[in-house]
Design a protein around this motif. Structure first.
Motif, mmCIF file in Angstrom:
data_model
loop_
_atom_site.group_PDB
_atom_site.id
_atom_site.type_symbol
_atom_site.label_atom_id
_atom_site.label_comp_id
_atom_site.label_asym_id
_atom_site.label_seq_id
_atom_site.Cartn_x
_atom_site.Cartn_y
_atom_site.Cartn_z
ATOM 1 N N TYR A 13 12.312 -21.221 10.467
ATOM 2 C CA TYR A 13 11.611 -22.194 9.639
ATOM 3 C C TYR A 13 12.349 -23.531 9.563
ATOM 4 O O TYR A 13 12.081 -24.330 8.678
ATOM 5 C CB TYR A 13 11.417 -21.632 8.232
ATOM 6 N N ARG A 14 13.247 -23.769 10.496
ATOM 7 C CA ARG A 14 14.015 -25.008 10.497
ATOM 8 C C ARG A 14 13.087 -26.202 10.727
ATOM 9 O O ARG A 14 12.308 -26.216 11.679
ATOM 10 C CB ARG A 14 15.077 -24.949 11.590
ATOM 11 N N PRO A 15 13.164 -27.235 9.876
ATOM 12 C CA PRO A 15 12.347 -28.431 10.116
ATOM 13 C C PRO A 15 12.733 -29.089 11.430
ATOM 14 O O PRO A 15 13.864 -28.928 11.923
ATOM 15 C CB PRO A 15 12.678 -29.328 8.915
ATOM 16 N N TRP A 19 17.752 -29.081 8.689
ATOM 17 C CA TRP A 19 17.688 -28.800 7.252
ATOM 18 C C TRP A 19 18.350 -29.886 6.408
ATOM 19 O O TRP A 19 17.945 -30.130 5.273
ATOM 20 C CB TRP A 19 18.362 -27.456 6.952
ATOM 21 N N PHE A 22 16.066 -32.789 5.406
ATOM 22 C CA PHE A 22 14.993 -32.201 4.608
ATOM 23 C C PHE A 22 15.477 -31.952 3.179
ATOM 24 O O PHE A 22 14.795 -32.293 2.197
ATOM 25 C CB PHE A 22 14.545 -30.898 5.266
ATOM 26 N N ALA A 60 4.655 -32.394 4.653
ATOM 27 C CA ALA A 60 5.639 -32.138 5.709
ATOM 28 C C ALA A 60 5.074 -31.183 6.760
ATOM 29 O O ALA A 60 5.250 -31.393 7.968
ATOM 30 C CB ALA A 60 6.911 -31.569 5.101
ATOM 31 N N PHE A 64 4.601 -32.170 10.639
ATOM 32 C CA PHE A 64 5.245 -31.441 11.723
ATOM 33 C C PHE A 64 4.230 -30.999 12.776
ATOM 34 O O PHE A 64 4.577 -30.798 13.934
ATOM 35 C CB PHE A 64 5.962 -30.199 11.187
ATOM 36 N N TYR A 159 8.438 -38.025 8.296
ATOM 37 C CA TYR A 159 8.330 -37.143 9.450
ATOM 38 C C TYR A 159 7.215 -37.516 10.435
ATOM 39 O O TYR A 159 7.326 -37.176 11.615
ATOM 40 C CB TYR A 159 8.145 -35.700 8.989
#
Length: 775
Positions: A13-15, A19, A22, A60, A64, A159
């Motif tokens: 689940y890493r942006p 991280w 974020f 976000a 993404f 983002y």
């Protein structure tokens, strides 16, 4: 969950930009959210927390992904509006409603939505009419939508637009406005700008790296760490300077800004529209946390009976018996568990002789007009007391409303006179007419507002209310049954204030079981709500018989509170649950037209008995003394062993030494305490000489004790412990520990064994010491 799985989840689940940026953005958003909460704009301002963070997370996620900007905007606007209404309307159902199933949920959402619409419409009516409103639901909705917008724009700009400072600037402006107008602490601004500068600088550099890679530009990856360090250092420096340099004189800046005519006009309009925002009202007789309106009656001093507060004359057209009614000022609708509060209201100016708008509901009975003249003598309060629903006054007044048509009370304005005339209305009712009504037919906003109860109301209050009301066939009979039940409680003003940690109604019903009008009325309103009847608390004064001049003389001791229950078509009907108040006549006077009182006939059934008084919470001194004596005896018998166990065998022991120390502790439980004069071999021999080790379960332990002793002698007097010896000692104790514990338990249940062994050990010690002396 092991570390590998946690790491896998974090990586999954890493942006896209990692991280760290974020979390920095979330930290800046949290500083803004807590700054808003510190101001306490409205009672339910905590709704900004889910609005801020859910808006950020959804935006976000869309940023993404590959959603088109217009589609993302539609999703964010629609979701934000829906969430804002859900939060502002407080449409989260309590567990009790959820447990009742889908029909109860649907009814709950319907009446909550109707209450929200009614509150918003009332606010709008006040604003359009140039009146004043303390209603806060619209401002709460604004807070939720603003929080959602700030969080969503921050994530989208950071983002998708790759311009993090755009969203951070908007959030910073919101923080400045909140700090300026709400006087929030400047430390939130310091935290925000420190995190914002770090996050914005780091994200901007990450996007530079992406551009460099796309252009084929060579760069060092070590620069990223340098940029982060420099950004954090600059942020810390700014934060330090902000706390060290002299404060800017914001008051002078604010005075120059607020002196402009346009600003003054705008602030006056906003002050009328949002009079309840960050300005908690102190209701007459009620503290900010909710209290008992008539609490000053406690003690019942002689001055209460001697102090005349007002005189009054009344006449009804057509003639009617008015004795069951009260001189009413206002009503309370929010029960907090500690007392009562009034919900936000709107206000409208009514000129002298101008009718107050009537209720939207079509009356089910004939209208009775009551004329009254009141001469207020006690103080300079502007509260107007009337019998029935006010229609018009002889002077200018302010009418206070909940929502669009729920009249709360009236107060005078423009130097209100002490003597005033008023005309009010009552709706004629009969017991059979009230029995024909159903609570479900009441307007949904009435049901939502006047059936609310604290979620922590004790369950036994609900149970008692249902025990009283459930056998009754109609809502009217349920109300009468609750009224008759409460009139069994004895009346008293000689009371102390209730404890701080109790629900007042629960305390009255089950512990105190005596009280004055506030207790009775509160109990009836709460129990009526518990069975689904819309109810509220009315406050004012009792009526008194007229003198020879046809005038009532009302004294301070006549201050009173009572219950009012809503019946569709009849409106609010007064009930008198207080035992000291005179019972209403069983039927109207022969020449009187029936009026809207629920006490025209006595309750026909048998009242439920008062529950047994709950045991008083007294300090159990005898029990405490017994426990203290037992603890003293226990410490005398086993304290030393317990201290030795808790203290452990001592620091710095290796596996072999630790295992042998544990063996010695178990031997002490068997009555064989190690003596300083014994060698390890002598200690083991003494222990194994015990008859317990001649039995089958004890004999199996001999080889392990002997081997552990040999390992300890070799470790203590020979070489350092090796890995093999440590592992063997650990395994040996694993075999011995549980078995020796069972032997120790068996030893404790054999009377005289421990004393016998202690005597033998003592004799042995004496003989050893004597031998040494003789030698």
């Amino acid at each position: 969950m092991d570390e590998a799985r946690i790491a896998a989840l974090i990586a999954r689940y890493r942006p896209p930009r990692g991280w760290l940026p974020f979390l920095l953005l979330l930290g800046a958003l949290a500083a803004l959210a807590f700054s808003v909460l510190e101001v306490n704009w409205v009672a339910n301002d905590a709704i900004v927390i889910p609005a801020f963070f859910l808006g950020f997370l959804l935006a976000a996620g869309l940023a993404f992904g590959t959603a088109r900007p217009w589609l993302a905007a539609v999703i964010l606007i629609a979701t934000g509006l829906a969430l804002g209404v859900l939060l502002a309307a407080e449409m989260t159902p309590p567990p009790r409603v959820v447990a009742e199933g889908l029909p109860a949920l649907a009814d709950f959402w319907r009446i909550r939505a109707a209450l929200f619409v009614d509150r918003a419409a009332g606010w709008l009516a006040a604003v359009r009419g140039g009146g004043r409103s303390t209603e806060t639901v619209v401002f709460a909705l604004f807070l939720a939508l603003a929080g959602w917008a700030v969080g969503a724009l921050l994530a989208w700009s950071a983002y998708r637009l790759r311009r993090p400072y755009l969203g951070l600037t908007l959030a910073g402006l919101a923080l400045i406005a909140n700090t300026f107008y709400g006087r929030a602490g400047l430390y939130w601004a310091v935290f925000f700008f420190g995190l914002a500068i770090t996050a914005g600088t780091y994200l901007s550099y990450l996007y530079r790296e992406i551009d460099w890679s796309a252009a084929g530009t060579d760069y060092s990856t070590e620069v990223r760490a340098d940029v982060l360090i420099y950004a954090a250092g600059i942020s810390l420096g700014i934060m330090s300077l902000a706390t060290a340099i002299p404060a800017i004189n914001f008051r002078a800046i604010a005075a120059a800004f607020q002196s402009r005519n346009a600003v003054i006009a705008a602030e006056q309009t906003l002050a009328r529209a949002f009079a309840g925002v960050a300005q908690p009202r102190q209701d007459e007789g009620v503290g900010g946390g909710g209290g008992m309106p008539r609490a000053f009656l406690l003690g019942g001093g002689p001055e209460l009976a001697a102090t005349v507060v007002m005189t009054a004359t009344t006449s009804a057209d057509p003639p009617a018996d008015l004795s069951p009614f009260h001189w009413r000022s206002v009503s309370f609708d929010i029960y907090t568990g500690r007392g009562w509060q009034r919900s936000p209201e709107r206000e409208a100016d009514i000129d002298a002789g101008q009718p107050i708008p009537p209720s939207d509901e079509t009356p089910a009975g004939a209208i009775i007009h009551v004329n009254q003249t009141v001469n207020w003598l006690y103080d300079h309060r502007a509260t107007r007391y009337t019998l029935g629903r006010p229609l018009l006054f002889s002077h200018d007044v302010v009418a206070m409303w909940r929502g669009t048509a729920d009249l709360v009370g009236v107060r005078g304005r423009n130097n209100a006179p002490r003597r005033y005339a008023a005309e009010t209305t009552l709706i004629a009712a009969t017991a059979d007419g009230l029995r024909a009504t159903r609570p479900q037919d009441a307007p949904p906003e009435i049901r939502a507002r006047y059936t609310q109860l604290p979620r922590d109301l004790p369950a036994r209050v609900h149970q008692l209310a249902h025990t009283i009301a459930d056998p009754q066939p109609t809502a009217y009979d349920q109300a009468r049954a609750i009224e008759a039940f409460l009139r069994q409680y004895p009346y008293s003003l000689d009371l102390s204030p209730p404890p701080a940690d109790v629900d007042i109604v629960d305390y009255f019903l089950f512990d105190l079981q005596t009280g004055f009008c506030d207790y009775y009325a509160s109990a009836m309103v709460v129990m009526a709500r518990a069975v689904g009847l819309p109810a509220r608390l009315g406050v004012g004064f009792l009526q008194r018989p007229t003198n020879s001049a046809g005038e009532q003389i009302i004294r301070q001791i006549d201050a009173h509170s009572w219950a009012e229950i809503y019946f569709p078509g009849y409106g609010w009907v007064e009930f008198e649950p207080t035992a000291s108040a005179a019972a209403a006549p069983s039927a109207p006077a022969p020449s009187a037209t029936a009026g809207p009182a629920a006490t025209y006939e006595p309750f026909g059934g048998a009242a439920v008995a008062i529950p047994d008084r709950a045991p008083q919470r007294q300090t159990p001194w005898l029990l405490l003394l017994g426990l203290a004596a037992a603890a003293l005896v226990g410490w005398r018998l086993w304290g030393r062993r317990l201290a030795e166990r808790l203290g452990g065998p001592g620091p710095g022991l290796d596996e072999t030494q630790l295992a042998f120390a544990r063996l010695q502790r178990r031997a002490a439980d068997l009555g064989h305490r190690p003596r300083p004069s014994q060698t390890p071999a002598e200690f083991a021999a003494t222990l194994l000489a015990d008859p317990l080790f001649d039995r089958p379960d004890g004999a199996t332990l001999r080889p392990s004790i002997e081997r552990l002793t040999a390992l300890f002698i070799g470790r203590q007097y020979g070489r350092a412990e090796g890995a093999t010896g440590a592992a063997e000692a650990r395994d040996l104790w694993g075999h011995l520990g549980g078995s020796l514990r069972r032997l120790a338990l068996r030893h404790r249940f054999q009377p005289g064994q421990e004393a016998k062994r202690d005597t033998e050990n003592t004799e042995t010690e004496h003989s050893e010491h004597g031998g040494k002396r003789s030698s």
